[in-house]
Design a protein around this motif. Structure first.
Motif, mmCIF file in Angstrom:
data_model
loop_
_atom_site.group_PDB
_atom_site.id
_atom_site.type_symbol
_atom_site.label_atom_id
_atom_site.label_comp_id
_atom_site.label_asym_id
_atom_site.label_seq_id
_atom_site.Cartn_x
_atom_site.Cartn_y
_atom_site.Cartn_z
ATOM 1 N N TYR A 293 37.444 36.362 41.039
ATOM 2 C CA TYR A 293 37.003 36.944 42.304
ATOM 3 C C TYR A 293 38.002 36.557 43.399
ATOM 4 O O TYR A 293 38.696 35.541 43.294
ATOM 5 C CB TYR A 293 35.611 36.429 42.684
ATOM 6 N N GLU B 90 25.385 37.309 42.035
ATOM 7 C CA GLU B 90 26.269 37.245 43.205
ATOM 8 C C GLU B 90 25.596 36.631 44.419
ATOM 9 O O GLU B 90 26.267 36.087 45.295
ATOM 10 C CB GLU B 90 26.828 38.633 43.530
ATOM 11 N N PHE C 45 33.498 38.100 49.532
ATOM 12 C CA PHE C 45 34.175 38.028 48.246
ATOM 13 C C PHE C 45 33.989 39.342 47.503
ATOM 14 O O PHE C 45 33.117 40.145 47.819
ATOM 15 C CB PHE C 45 33.659 36.854 47.406
ATOM 16 N N ARG C 46 34.833 39.525 46.495
ATOM 17 C CA ARG C 46 34.759 40.729 45.650
ATOM 18 C C ARG C 46 35.452 40.446 44.328
ATOM 19 O O ARG C 46 36.284 39.536 44.220
ATOM 20 C CB ARG C 46 35.437 41.912 46.331
ATOM 21 N N PRO C 47 35.121 41.223 43.281
ATOM 22 C CA PRO C 47 35.845 41.076 42.025
ATOM 23 C C PRO C 47 37.320 41.432 42.216
ATOM 24 O O PRO C 47 37.654 42.387 42.932
ATOM 25 C CB PRO C 47 35.157 42.077 41.091
#
Length: 569
Positions: free
Chosen positions: A284, A303, A315-317
């Motif tokens: 991530y 998450e 945040f993000r993948p």
């Protein structure tokens, strides 16, 4: 009220836009009409039911000592910037500009406004505790409005905000609201489950959601029948033991796995590595920087829990190219063995695990005999996984169940997040300045109305609880001619019930009996009084509770019987 003098546009067919039962019935029963996606007009019957829900909410909030006020829906963006939510909640904020090109926010909630008010009005512990509430229209830029009133761009909400001088007093305020919510939903005829919940962008220390069990709900609840434990799956934990993933501590061995890029593929021949013996490695970007997330192969990332572990919701993948830049391999061959240049967050279930298999950070290769602690150094341990049905309850060890549900209310213990940011300060008993300790408490009023329908209906239509029904009694004369004996008896019953304070509608339409009965069932009036010429000639009247059997009574006993049924609820 007379049916002919109001507007009840019932529909025989279900509009194509309606996806769930309650949405279909809102439209078919003539309670609301869609203006456009996420925007609905309340028609007369729908508004009557809505006002009854509001009144129950108002009575219980007043009973709990809350003070009603009304705050502006149009808010200056600077207070949102002060709280930090101008960015964190930007996806749901409606922003508009006035003729001077100045920006404003249409309020999705009012923490910033009420805290600004209190900052200017309360400056001593002697002025607390205080709890303020309002019932007001909110605006949220839903990316996909759906399910009628359940997820709309504009909706009615009751929001309340408590301010206390001490943590102990804040707990008392929280409990008062919790208990008030339980009474509100009970009075509305709703069966709810109070569950532990994630605080999300609201922030704060802890919270509970009030959930209505429903197969069409957008939330999932984990609960235990044995001890009563219940939590939103975003918050839920279980008693899965770390010992389940222990094993021998042999040397790490690299082996080829050409074309194997999934947990499932590695679990099949010729490799036969069970999912629970694998370490799933996710990459991530948190605040723009890569981090590794480790889970057992048969577990899924939660998450909401990751937000707490990272300390940020930003945040993000990572994308494939970002992953390759960080680890030198593509998804499916990733691992954390020997990784020291990136933060590693591992789920608690993996602590001390050995004899595990994970990616080798080389495409087409994996590593077996991996031991956490020896081969992987996790800098951060946390509960990061989604609970699964059948896992042991964290309180009593019995199997957990998971059910879908509709959220109708949410109570938060906020702490000092907003009071510090917006300077809601007071002088304590020692004359020292302190931030007020806050709580916030929301009920989706329009959502509650629809939840009642979702939980209480049958194939024929809505089954309203008396407390929120638009009209309690529908009188249905089968001959609507004003001079007929049937209509005269209907008028007499109508007058007597109205004089006793009962909400009554008389169906004075000249339609066939079947049409009238079907409409009455569809709209869901709790009690129908049917008057026909044949039964009246025998001195009888038919009383039909919406969810009960037909009752024949003497005409002169009709009002007494109806009042008895109302008392029974």
């Amino acid at each position: 009220m007379r049916w002919s003098q109001t507007l009840i546009p019932t529909l025989k067919e279900t509009p194509a836009e309606a996806e769930i039962a309650s949405h279909k019935l809102l439209l078919r029963a003539g309670l609301v009409r869609k203006l456009t996606g996420g925007l609905y007009t309340f028609l007369p019957l729908g508004l009557r039911a809505l006002r009854k829900v509001e009144q129950i909410v108002r009575e219980e909030m007043n009973r709990a000592g809350a003070l009603e006020l009304l705050m502006p829906a149009l808010q200056p963006p600077d207070i949102w910037q002060q709280s930090g939510r101008y960015e964190s909640a930007k996806d749901v904020l409606f922003k508009v500009r006035d003729r001077a090109k100045k920006e404003w926010v249409l309020g999705p909630t009012h923490e910033e406004v009420i805290t600004t008010l209190v900052a200017g009005e309360i400056n001593s512990y002697r002025q607390m505790p205080k709890n303020f509430y309002q019932i007001q229209t909110k605006f949220r830029d839903e990316i996909r409005p759906r399910f009628g009133l359940m997820r709309a761009k504009e909706f009615i909400m009751k929001d309340a905000y408590s301010f206390d001088a001490t943590d102990e007093a804040a707990q008392v305020s929280y409990r008062k609201m919790y208990d008030a919510y339980a009474r509100i939903f009970q009075r509305c005829g709703l069966k709810t489950i109070a569950v532990e919940a994630d605080t999300g962008v609201m922030g704060g220390k802890f919270s509970h959601e009030f959930m209505v069990p429903a197969a069409t709900g957008e939330n999932e609840v984990a609960f235990c029948d044995a001890c009563g434990y219940a939590a939103n799956v975003e918050k839920a934990t279980s008693a899965v033991q770390r010992s389940e993933v222990g094993g021998q501590r042999s040397e790490v061995e690299k082996f080829a796995t050409p074309g194997v890029v999934t947990i499932e593929a590695l679990s099949k021949a010729p490799y036969d590595v069970a999912a629970e013996r694998q370490i799933k490695t996710l990459v991530y970007l948190a605040e723009g920087k890569p981090v590794l997330i480790l889970l057992r192969g048969d577990h899924q990332l939660n998450e909401a829990k990751l937000t707490g572990a990272l300390g940020t919701g930003n945040f993000r993948p990572a994308a494939a190219e970002e992953i390759f830049a960080a680890l030198g391999a593509h998804p499916g061959s990733l691992g954390a063995v020997g990784i020291t240049h990136l933060p590693v967050y591992a789920d608690e279930v993996l602590r001390d695990a050995a004899d595990m298999t994970t990616g080798a950070n080389a495409d087409g290769f994996h590593l077996r005999n991996v031991a956490i602690g020896r081969d992987i150094q996790a800098a951060h341990w946390a509960d990061l996984r989604l609970v699964q049905a059948g896992e042991p309850c964290p309180k009593c060890g019995q199997p957990l169940k998971i059910q879908r549900a509709i959220e109708v209310g949410h109570v938060f213990k906020l702490g000092t997040k907003y009071s510090q940011a917006l300077n809601a300060l007071f002088l304590d008993e020692a004359g020292k300045q302190q931030p007020a300790i806050m709580g916030c408490y929301g009920i989706g009023v329009t959502r509650t109305l629809q939840a009642v329908i979702e939980q209480s209906h049958d194939d024929n239509g809505i089954i309203w609880p008396i407390s929120v029904a638009p009209y309690t009694v529908c009188i249905t004369p089968l001959n609507a001619a004003p001079e007929s004996a049937v209509m005269q008896r209907a008028e007499q019953i109508y007058a007597e019930l109205t004089a006793r304070g009962v909400d009554v509608i008389i169906d004075d339409r000249s339609d066939r009996p079947g049409v009238k009965f079907k409409d009455s069932e569809l709209v869901g009036f709790p009690i129908r009084v049917g008057i026909g010429e044949k039964s009246l000639a025998k001195g009888e009247v038919e009383i039909k509770p919406r969810a009960g059997a037909l009752i024949l009574v003497k005409a002169e006993e009709t009002v007494a019987k109806v009042m008895e049924l109302i008392q029974q609820g």
